[in-house]
Write a protein that holds these residues in place. Structure first.
Motif, PDB file in Angstrom:
ATOM      1  N   GLY A 115     -89.721  81.299 125.093  1.00 17.50           N
ATOM      2  CA  GLY A 115     -89.224  80.141 124.371  1.00 17.50           C
ATOM      3  C   GLY A 115     -88.017  80.461 123.525  1.00 17.50           C
ATOM      4  N   THR A 116     -87.505  79.432 122.851  1.00 20.03           N
ATOM      5  CA  THR A 116     -86.384  79.594 121.933  1.00 20.03           C
ATOM      6  C   THR A 116     -86.603  78.681 120.744  1.00 20.03           C
ATOM      7  OG1 THR A 116     -83.979  79.511 121.701  1.00 20.03           O
ATOM      8  CG2 THR A 116     -84.968  77.827 123.082  1.00 20.03           C
ATOM      9  N   VAL A 117     -86.167  79.125 119.584  1.00 15.75           N
ATOM     10  CA  VAL A 117     -86.331  78.332 118.368  1.00 15.75           C
ATOM     11  C   VAL A 117     -85.158  77.364 118.240  1.00 15.75           C
ATOM     12  CG1 VAL A 117     -86.485  78.412 115.849  1.00 15.75           C
ATOM     13  CG2 VAL A 117     -87.569  80.202 117.236  1.00 15.75           C
TER      14      VAL A 117
ATOM     15  N   PRO B  88     -93.300  69.435 130.406  1.00 17.14           N
ATOM     16  CA  PRO B  88     -92.995  69.701 128.997  1.00 17.14           C
ATOM     17  C   PRO B  88     -94.243  70.155 128.241  1.00 17.14           C
ATOM     18  CG  PRO B  88     -93.080  67.337 129.389  1.00 17.14           C
ATOM     19  CD  PRO B  88     -93.180  67.988 130.735  1.00 17.14           C
ATOM     20  N   SER B  89     -94.052  71.073 127.314  1.00 16.06           N
ATOM     21  CA  SER B  89     -95.151  71.505 126.451  1.00 16.06           C
ATOM     22  C   SER B  89     -95.300  70.513 125.304  1.00 16.06           C
ATOM     23  CB  SER B  89     -94.865  72.898 125.898  1.00 16.06           C
ATOM     24  OG  SER B  89     -93.752  72.850 125.015  1.00 16.06           O
ATOM     25  N   GLU B  90     -96.368  70.657 124.549  1.00 15.83           N
ATOM     26  CA  GLU B  90     -96.536  69.792 123.387  1.00 15.83           C
ATOM     27  C   GLU B  90     -95.427  70.050 122.367  1.00 15.83           C
ATOM     28  OE1 GLU B  90     -97.799  66.803 121.085  1.00 15.83           O
ATOM     29  OE2 GLU B  90     -98.363  67.276 123.158  1.00 15.83           O
ATOM     30  N   GLN B  91     -94.979  71.306 122.270  1.00 24.32           N
ATOM     31  CA  GLN B  91     -93.855  71.637 121.384  1.00 24.32           C
ATOM     32  C   GLN B  91     -92.591  70.903 121.812  1.00 24.32           C
ATOM     33  OE1 GLN B  91     -93.824  76.008 121.446  1.00 24.32           O
ATOM     34  NE2 GLN B  91     -94.043  75.967 119.209  1.00 24.32           N
TER      35      GLN B  91
ATOM     36  N   THR C 151     -88.695  66.758 120.630  1.00 25.65           N
ATOM     37  CA  THR C 151     -87.948  65.595 121.121  1.00 25.65           C
ATOM     38  C   THR C 151     -88.131  64.412 120.185  1.00 25.65           C
ATOM     39  OG1 THR C 151     -88.247  66.337 123.400  1.00 25.65           O
ATOM     40  CG2 THR C 151     -87.595  64.048 123.077  1.00 25.65           C
ATOM     41  N   ARG C 152     -89.371  64.127 119.792  1.00 30.28           N
ATOM     42  CA  ARG C 152     -89.631  63.004 118.880  1.00 30.28           C
ATOM     43  C   ARG C 152     -88.928  63.214 117.542  1.00 30.28           C
ATOM     44  NH1 ARG C 152     -94.987  63.251 121.195  1.00 30.28           N
ATOM     45  NH2 ARG C 152     -95.700  64.557 119.457  1.00 30.28           N
ATOM     46  N   LYS C 153     -88.950  64.447 117.051  1.00 32.91           N
ATOM     47  CA  LYS C 153     -88.308  64.765 115.778  1.00 32.91           C
ATOM     48  C   LYS C 153     -86.812  64.480 115.825  1.00 32.91           C
ATOM     49  CE  LYS C 153     -87.744  68.689 112.583  1.00 32.91           C
ATOM     50  NZ  LYS C 153     -88.073  70.123 112.375  1.00 32.91           N
ATOM     51  N   ILE C 154     -86.180  64.896 116.913  1.00 34.05           N
ATOM     52  CA  ILE C 154     -84.728  64.696 117.030  1.00 34.05           C
ATOM     53  C   ILE C 154     -84.404  63.224 117.263  1.00 34.05           C
ATOM     54  CG2 ILE C 154     -82.670  65.278 118.375  1.00 34.05           C
ATOM     55  CD1 ILE C 154     -83.848  68.049 118.822  1.00 34.05           C
TER      56      ILE C 154
END
Length: 234
Positions: free
Chosen positions: A159-161, A192-195, A200-203
């Motif tokens: 992953g990537t932060v 897609p993962s839950e992360q 996506t929702r946050k952005i």
């Protein structure tokens, strides 16, 4: 009370004339400058008896105030003007040559995004053969044309932060009207993962506050992709 420049300790109205075009460009923009003022910025300084602007006017006068004529001047031609040495002459010739080449360069119409497939085509080269995860965004204008492809972060295979603030920092810097998110899954799993969903929702929510639309989020894997928009997840 006079305003002083901290470097030269002179009131602004006392600045040398060759310093004023730089200030004018910063405060009023490049289009506000005359040809002579632009050339004065290139040469930097004049002589004891003549400012850079005055010297530039004299050079332009010899070219009949025609930049096309000036572009024909050689380094040797320019060096004949008192106050113009070889270095200044080379700078002027180089700048005019860049202008000529710009005229010869064809305008490439920026890609318009009309579907997730368009996004895939634009970003596929970024993700080809990657063994680590990366997060890229497309910055679009009002007509959904790509203004810039921007890397947000790089990570490892797992992953990537992604810092949402960096996404919006780029969008605001390049005056994007809308953005498209993307990242890859080196594992080959397209789901897609839950992360991924939380980010996506946050952005998307942050974009609403800034009036920047998030049009899609693509996940790349195995030369294919998953589109949040196509799947009704935006």
């Amino acid at each position: 009370m006079e305003i002083y420049d901290k470097h030269q300790h002179l009131a602004i109205h006392s600045w040398a004339e060759e310093d004023r075009p730089r200030e004018k460009l910063l405060t009023q923009g490049r289009r506000a400058l005359t040809d002579a003022e632009l050339i004065a910025i290139l040469i930097g300084s004049g002589s004891r008896n003549e400012s850079a602007v005055e010297l530039s006017r004299r050079i332009l006068s010899e070219a009949n105030h025609d930049l096309n004529e000036l572009s024909k001047f050689t380094v040797q031609d320019l060096c004949r003007f008192k106050g113009i040495g070889e270095a200044k002459a080379i700078t002027i010739v180089a700048a005019l040559e860049l202008g000529r080449r710009r005229q010869e360069t064809p305008l490439h119409e920026r890609k318009q995004i009309t579907s997730s497939r368009d996004v895939f085509d634009v970003l596929k080269p970024k993700y080809s053969d990657l063994n680590n995860e990366e997060f890229w965004i497309l910055l679009l204008n009002q007509a959904n044309r790509v203004q810039r492809v921007h890397l947000i972060s790089k990570g490892g295979r797992a992953g990537t932060v992604v810092d949402a603030k960096l996404v919006f920092e780029a969008a605001l810097q390049y005056k994007a009207t809308s953005i498209i998110l993307s990242h890859n899954h080196p594992s080959g799993n397209l789901k897609p993962s839950e992360q991924d969903r939380v980010l996506t929702r946050k952005i998307v929510e942050g974009g609403r506050l800034l009036d920047i639309r998030v049009l899609d989020h693509l996940i790349f894997a195995n030369h294919s992709y998953y589109s949040f928009s196509d799947e009704g997840e935006l």
